[in-house]
Design a protein around this motif. Sequence first.
Motif, PDB file in Angstrom:
ATOM      1  N   LEU A   1      -6.342   8.658  -3.939  1.00 51.31           N
ATOM      2  CA  LEU A   1      -7.473   7.888  -4.474  1.00 51.31           C
ATOM      3  C   LEU A   1      -7.222   7.450  -5.908  1.00 51.31           C
ATOM      4  CD1 LEU A   1     -10.467   9.902  -2.969  1.00 51.31           C
ATOM      5  CD2 LEU A   1      -9.827   7.529  -2.445  1.00 51.31           C
ATOM      6  N   LEU A   2      -6.626   8.322  -6.691  1.00 48.73           N
ATOM      7  CA  LEU A   2      -6.324   7.992  -8.087  1.00 48.73           C
ATOM      8  C   LEU A   2      -5.344   6.810  -8.159  1.00 48.73           C
ATOM      9  CD1 LEU A   2      -6.704   8.780 -11.068  1.00 48.73           C
ATOM     10  CD2 LEU A   2      -4.722  10.292 -10.814  1.00 48.73           C
ATOM     11  N   LEU A   3      -4.316   6.864  -7.331  1.00 45.80           N
ATOM     12  CA  LEU A   3      -3.321   5.783  -7.313  1.00 45.80           C
ATOM     13  C   LEU A   3      -3.924   4.468  -6.817  1.00 45.80           C
ATOM     14  CD1 LEU A   3      -0.316   7.820  -5.847  1.00 45.80           C
ATOM     15  CD2 LEU A   3      -0.491   6.911  -8.179  1.00 45.80           C
ATOM     16  N   LEU A   4      -4.785   4.578  -5.808  1.00 46.31           N
ATOM     17  CA  LEU A   4      -5.410   3.368  -5.262  1.00 46.31           C
ATOM     18  C   LEU A   4      -6.397   2.743  -6.237  1.00 46.31           C
ATOM     19  CD1 LEU A   4      -5.932   4.638  -1.605  1.00 46.31           C
ATOM     20  CD2 LEU A   4      -4.485   2.711  -2.307  1.00 46.31           C
ATOM     21  N   GLU A   5      -7.179   3.554  -6.932  1.00 52.61           N
ATOM     22  CA  GLU A   5      -8.118   3.029  -7.920  1.00 52.61           C
ATOM     23  C   GLU A   5      -7.376   2.323  -9.049  1.00 52.61           C
ATOM     24  OE1 GLU A   5     -11.196   2.622  -7.976  1.00 52.61           O
ATOM     25  OE2 GLU A   5     -11.982   3.931  -6.391  1.00 52.61           O
ATOM     26  N   LYS A   6      -6.285   2.930  -9.480  1.00 54.80           N
ATOM     27  CA  LYS A   6      -5.497   2.310 -10.537  1.00 54.80           C
ATOM     28  C   LYS A   6      -4.924   0.970 -10.075  1.00 54.80           C
ATOM     29  CE  LYS A   6      -1.523   3.056 -13.552  1.00 54.80           C
ATOM     30  NZ  LYS A   6      -0.390   3.970 -13.921  1.00 54.80           N
ATOM     31  N   ALA A   7      -4.428   0.925  -8.835  1.00 59.76           N
ATOM     32  CA  ALA A   7      -3.858  -0.317  -8.293  1.00 59.76           C
ATOM     33  C   ALA A   7      -4.919  -1.409  -8.190  1.00 59.76           C
ATOM     34  CB  ALA A   7      -3.230  -0.044  -6.931  1.00 59.76           C
ATOM     35  N   LEU A   8      -6.126  -1.039  -7.762  1.00 58.45           N
ATOM     36  CA  LEU A   8      -7.202  -2.025  -7.646  1.00 58.45           C
ATOM     37  C   LEU A   8      -7.632  -2.564  -9.003  1.00 58.45           C
ATOM     38  CD1 LEU A   8      -9.303  -0.324  -4.832  1.00 58.45           C
ATOM     39  CD2 LEU A   8      -8.246  -2.590  -4.712  1.00 58.45           C
TER      40      LEU A   8
ATOM     41  N   LEU B   1       0.827  -1.206   0.000  1.00 60.00           N
ATOM     42  CA  LEU B   1       0.000   0.000   0.000  1.00 60.00           C
ATOM     43  C   LEU B   1       0.865   1.261   0.000  1.00 60.00           C
ATOM     44  CD1 LEU B   1      -2.507   1.780   0.477  1.00 60.00           C
ATOM     45  CD2 LEU B   1      -2.357   1.157   2.912  1.00 60.00           C
ATOM     46  N   ARG B   2       1.858   1.290   0.852  1.00 64.08           N
ATOM     47  CA  ARG B   2       2.681   2.495   0.984  1.00 64.08           C
ATOM     48  C   ARG B   2       3.535   2.752  -0.258  1.00 64.08           C
ATOM     49  NH1 ARG B   2       6.063   2.688   6.223  1.00 64.08           N
ATOM     50  NH2 ARG B   2       6.377   4.809   5.407  1.00 64.08           N
ATOM     51  N   PHE B   3       4.053   1.684  -0.878  1.00 57.75           N
ATOM     52  CA  PHE B   3       4.832   1.879  -2.105  1.00 57.75           C
ATOM     53  C   PHE B   3       3.946   2.409  -3.231  1.00 57.75           C
ATOM     54  CE2 PHE B   3       8.188  -0.980  -0.361  1.00 57.75           C
ATOM     55  CZ  PHE B   3       9.281  -0.163  -0.633  1.00 57.75           C
ATOM     56  N   VAL B   4       2.708   1.925  -3.293  1.00 54.14           N
ATOM     57  CA  VAL B   4       1.785   2.385  -4.332  1.00 54.14           C
ATOM     58  C   VAL B   4       1.439   3.859  -4.148  1.00 54.14           C
ATOM     59  CG1 VAL B   4      -0.607   2.188  -5.167  1.00 54.14           C
ATOM     60  CG2 VAL B   4       0.806   0.135  -4.882  1.00 54.14           C
ATOM     61  N   VAL B   5       1.138   4.255  -2.912  1.00 54.28           N
ATOM     62  CA  VAL B   5       0.654   5.618  -2.666  1.00 54.28           C
ATOM     63  C   VAL B   5       1.804   6.594  -2.412  1.00 54.28           C
ATOM     64  CG1 VAL B   5      -0.794   7.068  -1.199  1.00 54.28           C
ATOM     65  CG2 VAL B   5      -1.529   4.742  -1.769  1.00 54.28           C
TER      66      VAL B   5
ATOM     67  N   LEU C   1      -5.753  -2.488  -0.107  1.00 54.61           N
ATOM     68  CA  LEU C   1      -5.891  -1.349  -1.015  1.00 54.61           C
ATOM     69  C   LEU C   1      -7.322  -0.803  -1.005  1.00 54.61           C
ATOM     70  CD1 LEU C   1      -3.823  -2.675  -4.065  1.00 54.61           C
ATOM     71  CD2 LEU C   1      -3.140  -0.870  -2.477  1.00 54.61           C
ATOM     72  N   ALA C   2      -8.296  -1.714  -0.979  1.00 58.95           N
ATOM     73  CA  ALA C   2      -9.703  -1.294  -0.960  1.00 58.95           C
ATOM     74  C   ALA C   2     -10.023  -0.565   0.339  1.00 58.95           C
ATOM     75  CB  ALA C   2     -10.611  -2.505  -1.135  1.00 58.95           C
ATOM     76  N   GLU C   3      -9.507  -1.066   1.461  1.00 60.63           N
ATOM     77  CA  GLU C   3      -9.734  -0.402   2.753  1.00 60.63           C
ATOM     78  C   GLU C   3      -9.072   0.981   2.769  1.00 60.63           C
ATOM     79  OE1 GLU C   3      -9.952  -4.363   5.659  1.00 60.63           O
ATOM     80  OE2 GLU C   3      -8.075  -3.273   5.379  1.00 60.63           O
TER      81      GLU C   3
ATOM     82  N   PRO D   1       3.763   1.720  -9.580  1.00 55.99           N
ATOM     83  CA  PRO D   1       2.626   0.915 -10.043  1.00 55.99           C
ATOM     84  C   PRO D   1       2.673  -0.482  -9.429  1.00 55.99           C
ATOM     85  CG  PRO D   1       3.653   2.066 -11.870  1.00 55.99           C
ATOM     86  CD  PRO D   1       4.555   2.258 -10.692  1.00 55.99           C
ATOM     87  N   LEU D   2       1.514  -0.998  -9.123  1.00 55.32           N
ATOM     88  CA  LEU D   2       1.445  -2.291  -8.460  1.00 55.32           C
ATOM     89  C   LEU D   2       2.113  -3.391  -9.284  1.00 55.32           C
ATOM     90  CD1 LEU D   2       0.355  -3.585  -5.881  1.00 55.32           C
ATOM     91  CD2 LEU D   2      -1.769  -4.095  -7.090  1.00 55.32           C
ATOM     92  N   GLU D   3       2.018  -3.296 -10.618  1.00 61.00           N
ATOM     93  CA  GLU D   3       2.607  -4.332 -11.466  1.00 61.00           C
ATOM     94  C   GLU D   3       4.136  -4.299 -11.450  1.00 61.00           C
ATOM     95  OE1 GLU D   3       1.119  -0.994 -14.245  1.00 61.00           O
ATOM     96  OE2 GLU D   3       0.506  -2.022 -12.391  1.00 61.00           O
ATOM     97  N   GLN D   4       4.719  -3.281 -10.803  1.00 61.45           N
ATOM     98  CA  GLN D   4       6.171  -3.217 -10.689  1.00 61.45           C
ATOM     99  C   GLN D   4       6.666  -3.650  -9.308  1.00 61.45           C
ATOM    100  OE1 GLN D   4       7.876   0.513 -11.973  1.00 61.45           O
ATOM    101  NE2 GLN D   4       6.567   0.618 -13.796  1.00 61.45           N
ATOM    102  N   LEU D   5       5.759  -4.085  -8.466  1.00 59.59           N
ATOM    103  CA  LEU D   5       6.132  -4.599  -7.146  1.00 59.59           C
ATOM    104  C   LEU D   5       6.153  -6.128  -7.191  1.00 59.59           C
ATOM    105  CD1 LEU D   5       4.037  -2.396  -4.683  1.00 59.59           C
ATOM    106  CD2 LEU D   5       6.481  -2.229  -5.156  1.00 59.59           C
TER     107      LEU D   5
END
Length: 372
Positions: free
Chosen positions: A113-120, A38-42, A72-74, A47-51
């Motif tokens: 929120l933008l980063l989290l939506e993209k990750a989800l 979560l912290r690396f994404v935000v 991520l959803a929480e 990007p989640l696909e790079q973790l």
Amino acid sequence: MNTVEPFNNFSDELKKGVNLIEASAGTGKTYAITMLALRFVVEKEIPLEQLLVVTFTNAATRELRGRIRQRLAEARDIVELSQQQREASNRFDLTLKNWAKNWQQNEQRRKALLLLEKALHTIDEAPVFTIHGFCQRMLIEQALESNQLFDMELLTDTSQQLLEIAEDYWRNLFYPLNPQIVTLLLSDPCFVSPAALLNSVKSASGAVKTILPQCESAEKSGQKLVRELDSLRGWLLNGGEAFFCKIQDAGERGLFKDKLAKNWQNWLAALREWCVDSNAPFFGNIEWLSETGIFDSLNGKRIRGAEKKAAFVADWSFPPEIEQLSQQMDRFFLACRVEFARLLQKERRRRLASRGEMGFDDLIGNLAAALT
């Protein structure tokens, strides 16, 4: 001496380089990984696909992916709330509430929120793998660079392929051999069947760099063994009758113990047959042809003490160089097993590759080779 510092997964700095989080079972390692994702994404906008997240089993990858999705959803839901609503809610744990305090301003919240939506939306593409799954993914993505086929099939069990190699070697070994060597090999537990031979060297089929010892070829060793056996057969045919009579006399008088006491008649009959027929089964228990072997097999209750035993066998006539023959047998058996182990190591990979298949060991080995 390095000291161990407690890790706070919602506020500690995300450091570059190699970092180790160490904890015993049940202390929240998976929970910490979800918070780090979560912290690396935000915070780092990665990007989640790079973790890359690697674990040990398929079940663990499914659980970990689900836990990251849930975290991520929480996080998205709590960032959407005001600080007052966050504090009043019982849905979120304390760690997440503490982390969300950093995202209160409108601009910060919109960005998070933008980063989290993209990750989800890309969670199914997140590289959460087992070790072997990661190796396979890399080999497929870099097939040209790693000299691999694009559609290699991963086999969870290669035992049938290994048995096929053992069967081929077993036939190629036995068919051209001198008949007396065949019967000799069949007397050894490692050579009674292709499966037994495979079991005796199976560990060599994996990622073994060197197979020891270095020894002469099975063919050359077998030729030496034939000469030794021919020499023994010649001695038994020319002067073995006295030895046969000694064995029979001692056996009938009950002077032997243990295995020889129970088997001397069958063993003597097999030895006589082997002397006159080179195709006859090997008689086995070659140690009973030596003075030491007979000495050790004498019944201590019938012949007491080493001196009496030595006196009893003093006038026996034993075949010469039995110890040398026994050692040559061992060298031949070892040469065959080493030869097969080397073939197995080489042929297994070649056969699997020709079918577009690979095992777990190949995955790691091929990836290591591609990286060097």
